[in-house]
Structure formats: C-alpha cells, structure tokens
Design an enzyme around this catalytic site. Sequence first.
Site, PDB file in Angstrom:
ATOM      1  N   ARG A 138       0.850  -1.178   0.000  1.00 34.75           N
ATOM      2  CA  ARG A 138       0.000   0.000   0.000  1.00 34.75           C
ATOM      3  C   ARG A 138       0.889   1.232   0.000  1.00 34.75           C
ATOM      4  NH1 ARG A 138      -3.543  -2.342  -1.782  1.00 34.75           N
ATOM      5  NH2 ARG A 138      -5.662  -2.703  -1.014  1.00 34.75           N
ATOM      6  N   GLU A 194      -3.263   8.221  -5.927  1.00 32.51           N
ATOM      7  CA  GLU A 194      -3.334   7.572  -7.233  1.00 32.51           C
ATOM      8  C   GLU A 194      -4.524   8.133  -8.014  1.00 32.51           C
ATOM      9  OE1 GLU A 194      -3.357   3.318  -6.770  1.00 32.51           O
ATOM     10  OE2 GLU A 194      -1.527   3.318  -5.556  1.00 32.51           O
ATOM     11  N   HIS A 234       0.032   0.874 -10.289  1.00 32.91           N
ATOM     12  CA  HIS A 234      -0.770  -0.067  -9.506  1.00 32.91           C
ATOM     13  C   HIS A 234      -1.298  -1.206 -10.388  1.00 32.91           C
ATOM     14  CE1 HIS A 234      -3.353  -0.283  -5.608  1.00 32.91           C
ATOM     15  NE2 HIS A 234      -3.049  -1.499  -6.053  1.00 32.91           N
TER      16      HIS A 234
END
Length: 325
Positions: free
Chosen positions: A234, A263, A282
């Site tokens: 994370r 993000e 990601h």
Amino acid sequence: MRNGVPSVSETTVLVLDAAPPTPPPRLGSLAGKARVEHADATTLAGRLPLADVLLVWDFTSDAVRRVWPGEGPRPRWVHTASAGVDHLMCPELAASDTVVTNARGVFDRPIAEYVAALVLAMAKDLPHTLELQRERSWRHRETQRIAGTRACVVGSGPIGRAIVRMLKGLGIITALVGRTARPGVHGADELDRLMARADWVVCAAPLTDDTRGMFDARRFGVMQPSARFINIGRGLLVVEADLVEALSKRWIAGAALDVFEHEPLPADSPLWTAPGLLVSPHMSGDTVGWRDELGAQFVGLYEEWAAGRPLTNVVDKERGYVPGH
C-alpha cells in the site's frame, strides 16, 4: 422470508461500480439466485441500507467508509474485490456484525511474478539498456548476479509467501517478516536486522495503524547502499518524501513502486524523476482476465453464503487482514 432472513431469490446484492471504462462484474450466473443492483459513490448511501450483500467492485473508492450506516439496516456481508480493506474500513463497520471478505488468492502469483520481474530488471540494468537503445548507444556493462543475494519480504500473508517462493526459485536467500514470529516467519522486532543484510527489501504488508509509514528515513538508513526497495503493498506504508531523499542521497541503490499515497500519481510528483526509481501504475496483480477471476470468486463465495456455509477469506476487522498466516 424465513426466520427474518430473506430467501435466496429475495436477496439483494448491491455492487459499488467502478467508473468507466472499468466494466461491471460478470454476475449473470446469479440470475434467479439474487437481485443484483448497482450504485456509484453518489447513490451508495441511499441504497446501502436496502442491500443484504455489498460487492465493492470499485476497490479504490472510500465511499463505503464515508457512508456506512451506524444504527439501522445495513448489509450482512461486504466483499471487496481487492486484497486490502483499508479503503472501506471505518469504526462503525468494524464494530458491526457485518462480515467482511476480500479477494485473497487472486493476486498472489501475479504479484510474485511482477516482483521477480522488477528484481531481474534492476539487477540486469534493463531500464538503462532501453534508454541506451533509444539513444542508439552501444555501451557494454556488467550486471548483477541475483542467485545468492538476500531478500527481506515484509508481510507474511499469501502474497508475501508467494513472493518468497518466487524469489527462492531465482536462487535468492529470503527472510519473511510478519507481525509475530512463528515457524518460517520472523517477527516484526527482527525487521531492522534483516533489512540491514538484504539486497532486496520487498514490502507486501497490509496497511494498519501499526504499519502506516513504516518505511521512513530511519528504515531507509538501515538498508545497505547497494540495496533496492520494492513496494507492492500500500502506498501509505512508505513516507514518499523520505524515499526520494534516500534515492537522491544514494542511501540505497534503487527502488520500484507500484502503489502510492495518491493515485493516479500527480504529474508534478518528485517520484517521477527520483534517481533509480521505477514507477508503475498499480498494476502488479492485474493480468489478462483478472476481473473475470474476481467476479467468479465472488460468485463462489455467494454460493457458500447462500447455502449457510462458513465463508472463506473472512477479514479480521480490527487487524485489517485475514488472520492465520
């Protein structure tokens, strides 16, 4: 209705959809078994109390955390199509009797493969090779042998264990660190010692109050100057400004991030130009067909739930992950 519990055909499954172009989950096999409805971040609050089950398909949204009801009707089961649950957990949900499950098992092998690719790319200097190719520059270099190097993998869940297996297959000596020590797993109190010896530090930990910001200036200072850091856990596990400083001052040799505090990563973020840093959006667990796997996993779990069987992948809502690893 039987004993106050809706029959299967009366059950309402509410899906928190992701924004286009992300397609909705394929739940056609639930036809006749449940009533499937959809919501987005703006309509979730009104529809949530009417749902028996909530599927969080938009696993990057914090809408559930923002609108989860306190007292009154609420879903009896929430499933998130992700490994992490930090985006949806709130005190009211944690205190409720609602069961929370996650997508454990879908991402383990793909993320492990991605970590192995990053290790190989950095050891073999592939980013620089591509730069030289674009420049039409023939420049011979020597690269690093990875067999016999040491890795410290932080996070002892299924993803961390899959990473260990993958790295061992490359001949890397691995140490797995978890919350508490047990056979095959080092405790958190050994992390600094193991990081100080590692050529590769891989973060696969869940985001909890204990792990938030755990990779900071002090921890990067513990690492060897020749070491590289990888985060596929994370974004908030890392103090990003400290990582930029560590790379700029050559405290460590390089890093790769697939997750970030914000993000998409803003265009003006210093991470884009930090020396020796590989940035990816990601995507470490997202292989061809992954959304279909997530949908099929939910359908399988729904069938367990509808039959009254114990659910798998049940999250400890206080810890923030599935325990027992």
